[in-house]
Motif scaffolding. Structure first.
Motif, PDB file in Angstrom:
ATOM      1  N   GLU A 256     -31.953  -2.114   3.225  1.00  0.00           N
ATOM      2  CA  GLU A 256     -32.652  -0.833   3.246  1.00  0.00           C
ATOM      3  C   GLU A 256     -32.709  -0.180   1.870  1.00  0.00           C
ATOM      4  N   GLN A 278     -35.664   0.001  -3.732  1.00  0.00           N
ATOM      5  CA  GLN A 278     -36.448  -0.702  -2.718  1.00  0.00           C
ATOM      6  C   GLN A 278     -37.896  -0.905  -3.151  1.00  0.00           C
ATOM      7  N   VAL A 320     -38.471   3.425   6.358  1.00  0.00           N
ATOM      8  CA  VAL A 320     -37.089   3.335   6.784  1.00  0.00           C
ATOM      9  C   VAL A 320     -36.810   4.516   7.694  1.00  0.00           C
ATOM     10  N   SER A 330     -34.334   4.856  -2.253  1.00  0.00           N
ATOM     11  CA  SER A 330     -33.654   3.723  -1.646  1.00  0.00           C
ATOM     12  C   SER A 330     -32.989   2.898  -2.719  1.00  0.00           C
TER      13      SER A 330
END
Length: 332
Positions: A256, A278, A320, A330
């Motif tokens: 994640e 991310q 997410v 993230s």
């Protein structure tokens, strides 16, 4: 019923298989009025209660079961060795003796425990499900530290002593790839140990990625994860031989908050990389692929990861589900 529940039933199994016959023997002794060796009965019950207590602990602490089994086996084996010495030399050295029942019960218990431990670990290993704690097999970690500033990035470099010329070139390639934008950590492994790693985790722009773990702790976790991922990759390779697809050369753990990469260099070498962002998972992935081909070139090996693909619009963003804690961005 899950694994925890199954292991929680071990005390019941022990009691039903061993303690019940002893209780029946007590009952027969009482009804028939025959003499019975009370010391032997107390010894038997004590051993059974001890085994049941050990089984209860193992059932409640499922995650550490292999470690607990090995630790308990070591302790019981040491105790049995002392008992065996006393049984063998007691009559000669101090004119004492150990009851044969006690010695036999302990020896039987240790043997049964050793057998059960071996069967359990072999079954789990063959299934590829048992991921051992590999810290002991990692060898000395890189400790020679220096820092280098490239552009706006302050890069940490840690190596083991006396790395060869080819590894020096590999280190230079890794240093040239890490930065605060995408690829934040790279470690190089050879011969089952980490020879060097380099990162920008101390960069002030990345401070918001660290909440419950500090930079130094995160480095240690990445190094351990790299060692364990390499072991797991080897187990998967054994299972994938039948599909004739070759060995795994790239493993990506897309979590994640960022991603962790394991890239195969050759039979004795591999790389571990990390991105905290991310949004930069694809960018860091491409960097790792190019980096592996560069390092293979230092060892006069052909490239294996060259590929072309158009950039994705919007990068590698995916939704997410919000949780209780708020993440500014993230990050791994």
């Amino acid at each position: 019923m899950d694994s925890r529940d199954r292991f929680a039933r071990l005390p019941v199994v022990i009691a039903s298989l061993v303690l019940l016959p002893v209780l029946l023997e007590f009952l027969a002794w009482y009804i028939e009025g025959e003499e019975y060796d009370t010391a032997r009965a107390v010894t038997v019950v004590g051993v059974i209660v001890t085994l049941a207590a050990v089984a209860t602990v193992l059932g409640r602490i499922r995650a550490r079961l292999p470690v607990l089994m090995v630790a308990a086996l070591t302790v019981t084996a040491a105790g049995e060795a002392v008992l065996g010495f006393a049984a063998a030399f007691g009559p000669v050295l101090w004119r004492g003796s150990v009851p044969g029942e006690l010695h036999g019960l302990v020896t039987t218990g240790v043997s049964a425990f050793a057998f059960a431990t071996g069967v359990y670990l072999l079954v789990q290993y063959n299934r590829g499900l048992y991921l051992p704690y590999l810290e002991a097999g990692m060898g000395p970690l890189p400790t020679a530290t220096k820092r280098k500033v490239i552009g706006e990035s302050e890069i940490l470099i840690r190596t083991v002593p006396d790395i060869g010329p080819a590894v020096e070139k590999a280190l230079g390639s890794c240093v040239s790839m890490v930065d605060q934008d995408d690829l934040h950590f790279v470690a190089y492994y050879a011969g089952g140990r980490c020879c060097f790693y380099t990162d920008v985790l101390d960069d002030a722009d990345l401070a918001h990625f660290f909440h419950d773990t500090a930079q130094e702790e995160r480095r240690e976790l990445y190094l351990k994860a790299g060692n364990q991922l390499n072991w797991l990759t080897g187990r998967l390779n054994n299972q994938f031989r039948r599909i004739e697809g070759g060995i795994l050369i790239r493993t990506v753990l897309d979590v994640e908050r960022g991603a962790l990469y394991l890239y195969w260099v050759d039979e004795a070498r591999y790389l571990v990389g990390v991105t905290l962002d991310q949004r930069k998972v694809d960018v860091a992935d491409d960097k790792m692929a190019r980096l592996v081909d560069m390092i293979r070139g230092h060892f006069t090996l052909p490239p294996i990861n060259q590929r072309e693909r158009p950039p994705k619009p919007g990068g590698h963003l995916r939704s997410v589900v919000p949780r209780s804690e708020h993440w500014p961005e993230s990050g791994s």
